[in-house]
Design an enzyme around this catalytic site. Structure first.
Site, PDB file in Angstrom:
ATOM      1  N   HIS A  42      23.260  54.473  32.742  1.00  0.00           N
ATOM      2  CA  HIS A  42      22.788  53.446  31.809  1.00  0.00           C
ATOM      3  C   HIS A  42      23.620  53.576  30.547  1.00  0.00           C
ATOM      4  O   HIS A  42      24.604  54.306  30.528  1.00  0.00           O
ATOM      5  CB  HIS A  42      21.299  53.634  31.529  1.00  0.00           C
ATOM      6  N   THR A  43      23.153  52.885  29.487  1.00  0.00           N
ATOM      7  CA  THR A  43      23.894  52.906  28.226  1.00  0.00           C
ATOM      8  C   THR A  43      24.280  54.315  27.796  1.00  0.00           C
ATOM      9  O   THR A  43      23.437  55.198  27.690  1.00  0.00           O
ATOM     10  CB  THR A  43      23.026  52.292  27.102  1.00  0.00           C
ATOM     11  N   GLN A  44      25.580  54.536  27.600  1.00  0.00           N
ATOM     12  CA  GLN A  44      26.054  55.830  27.110  1.00  0.00           C
ATOM     13  C   GLN A  44      26.348  55.787  25.616  1.00  0.00           C
ATOM     14  O   GLN A  44      26.403  56.819  24.965  1.00  0.00           O
ATOM     15  CB  GLN A  44      27.346  56.220  27.838  1.00  0.00           C
ATOM     16  N   SER A  45      26.586  54.600  25.118  1.00  0.00           N
ATOM     17  CA  SER A  45      26.855  54.453  23.683  1.00  0.00           C
ATOM     18  C   SER A  45      26.590  53.001  23.303  1.00  0.00           C
ATOM     19  O   SER A  45      26.693  52.108  24.149  1.00  0.00           O
ATOM     20  CB  SER A  45      28.310  54.790  23.390  1.00  0.00           C
ATOM     21  N   TRP A 160      19.215  51.610  22.232  1.00  0.00           N
ATOM     22  CA  TRP A 160      19.987  52.390  21.261  1.00  0.00           C
ATOM     23  C   TRP A 160      19.751  51.913  19.832  1.00  0.00           C
ATOM     24  O   TRP A 160      20.622  51.310  19.206  1.00  0.00           O
ATOM     25  CB  TRP A 160      21.475  52.319  21.619  1.00  0.00           C
TER      26      TRP A 160
END
Lengths: 281, 295
Positions: A42-45, A160
């Site tokens: 999934h979203t890493q950054s 995030w």
């Protein structure tokens, strides 16, 4: 005779071989390799981001501010992004971090608001005070958002963002709290996310060192401190801009301005700063 | 009824030889026994009103609201079987939410009516279900200005066309009525339930065509709606009722595009006028009778 009911009606392992569950979806026990040979991610950054959000509680309400910039890395990509979202008469959410996740949360809150209003009128009978009491408070909203954030981080698929929820609680006293992508929450009379936590928080604490000080703080003074902080943030945070939004929430409702220009902007002080970049001192 | 005993009324999904679905017709009977519900499409908004029959003195006054909100800008009122109505509203809310998740914008009233019509119609097709025992009135206001998609964060490019038509007029007040068969029509004024005949003949007297000029305003509509409900209740005088009224106006109007309960003061004023109008009629009748007696 097979005495295990789980096996009844299934192809017999001794004839067909055991079933290969790797083809099942992941949530049903499948473990087939991801097409690119990597595990699911999934979203890493974050991608497009907003910087700090700052807020101060005062006597009868809360002031909250965030600038109108959405950065794509170090590129100042969008300059008219409104990062303060009013939820109802009692609460405003300020978003730092990923802008697309902010949009997701904005839609989530909008559907929550629609559901909240299904029963509007049915509780108050046109009685404004009763309706006001039944309305979701900033405290309720913060609890809700923090649970959404924690759920997503537990799924290893975080939203995030760093959020500030500003407004009034169920007793109409000022409320301010923080929630972020880890599901962490805390509260304080002054709060800031991102760079603001380093650059603005000390300035705000100078004006409002504790809860008692915030209870004696006038609205004008709170607005003035926030404006000063926004200026410092613009001077020292490279991912910021000089146009920002500010909302004041008190018993009269939400007063949101989305196009405030930084006042008396001057870079004269920069002359005196030495010891970085290409300067030869 | 001639159909009874022929066997063609026992199941949905079976036509009678002359092409009728009796289950649907029985559902209409259920509606005809319900409290009167009306909707009025005015120049600057829509009013929904309901004659809520009080089934027990133990029920709290003004509680248990029956007119429901779908999304923010649409109201639903119905006559007939209440649980069926609740399910209808629940489905309408789901449809509105699913529209939003697809298009990131509120559902137009016409599209909601279309989807609900399709949903209700599906309940006339299968032997395993029965048709809805309600007629639903759906009223709302579609935003007249172009609105941002949900979650929009900026105002978009300042130059270029952006695919927008300058000065395009859209939105406005909309009113639909959906019957147990699933058929629905757009109305200027809609009425259903026990007092629908009286209500309809009153609605027909009103100026509701926006093209004809001097179309009634929302506030006149509210007063008229209250009067019509009181009038429609006349034939059912032995039973107590409560008047429930909601409205939805333009963004510039009193509800700012939202579907809301009519404020208490205005409702009470409308009820006072309605009672007065009825008393006036009674007196006229009495006078007429007296005149006849004298003759």
């Amino acid at each position: 005779m097979d005495h295990f009911p789980q096996a009844w009606g299934r192809p017999r392992d001794d004839i067909y071989g055991s079933y290969n569950p790797s083809y099942l979806p992941h949530n049903k026990g499948g473990y087939q390799a991801h097409p690119n040979g990597q595990p699911n991610t999934h979203t890493q950054s974050p991608i497009v981001t907003g910087t700090s959000v700052i807020a101060i509680k005062f006597k009868s309400g809360v002031v909250i501010a965030a600038d109108n910039l959405a950065s794509y890395g170090s590129l100042a990509r969008f300059t008219d992004v409104k990062r303060l979202k009013p939820f109802n008469k009692k609460a405003v959410v300020g978003f730092g971090g990923d802008v697309s996740d902010m949009q997701y949360l904005d839609r989530l809150l909008s559907s929550l608001d629609v559901q909240e209003n299904y029963r509007s009128g049915s509780s108050g009978h046109g009685d404004e005070e009763a309706e006001n009491r039944a309305m979701m408070s900033a405290k309720n909203l913060h609890t809700y958002l923090s649970k959404v954030m924690y759920k997503r981080r537990t799924d290893f698929n975080p939203l995030w963002n760093a959020l500030l929820v500003a407004g009034l609680d169920e007793k109409s006293t000022p409320f301010l709290a923080f929630a972020d992508l880890l599901g962490t929450t805390y509260s304080s009379p002054t709060l800031a996310t991102g760079f603001g936590a380093h650059l603005a928080q000390p300035i705000m604490r100078r004006a409002v060192p504790d809860e008692e000080a915030s209870q004696n703080l006038e609205r004008e003074k709170a607005v003035e401190v926030v404006k000063q902080c926004m200026k410092v943030l613009f001077y020292r945070d490279a991912r910021s801009m000089n146009v920002y939004s500010m909302a004041v929430i008190d018993e009269n409702g939400v007063d949101l301005k989305e196009d405030i220009k930084l006042e008396a902007e001057s870079w004269a002080f920069a002359e005196g700063i030495k010891g970085y970049g290409t300067q030869t001192v | 009824m001639t159909s009874i005993g022929t066997g063609y009324d026992l199941s949905n999904s079976v036509f009678s030889p002359d092409g009728r679905n009796f289950q649907v017709e029985y559902a209409v009977k259920a509606v005809e026994n319900g409290g009167t519900a009306i909707g009025i499409r005015c120049k600057d908004g829509v009013v929904l009103a309901l004659e809520k029959l009080v089934t027990s003195k133990l029920l709290k006054k003004d509680a248990n609201k029956r007119i429901a909100t779908v999304d923010r800008n649409i109201g639903v009122v119905y006559s007939g079987l209440q649980p069926d109505g609740r399910h209808f509203v629940s489905r309408a809310r789901d449809e509105a939410a699913s529209w939003r998740s697809t298009y990131k914008a509120p559902i137009p009233v016409s599209s909601l009516a279309n989807r609900m019509g399709a949903y209700v119609q599906a309940y006339t097709l299968y032997s395993s279900v029965r048709p809805f025992g309600i007629t639903g009135i759906v009223g709302g206001w579609d935003a007249e200005k172009e609105v941002d998609v949900d979650g929009a964060v900026g105002s978009g490019p300042k130059t270029g066309s952006g695919g927008k038509v300058q000065g395009a007029k859209e939105g406005g007040p909309y009113l639909y009525m959906i019957e147990p068969s699933g058929s629905y029509w757009g109305y200027y004024g809609a009425a259903t339930g026990k007092g629908r005949q009286a209500a309809k003949s009153e609605l027909e007297k009103m100026k509701l065509d926006p093209k004809a000029g001097d179309c009634v305003s929302l506030e006149e509509g509210v007063k008229e709606a209250a009067r019509i409900i009181y009038l429609a209740h006349e034939d059912n005088k032995d039973k107590d009722f409560e008047l429930e009224m909601t409205w939805v106006s333009a963004m510039s109007g009193p509800t700012q595009g939202r579907h809301e309960e009519v404020p208490k003061e205005l409702r009470e004023e409308a009820e006072r006028l309605a009672k007065k109008a009825l008393e006036g009629e009674d007196e006229e009748e009495e006078e007429e009778e007296e005149e006849k007696m004298e003759e």
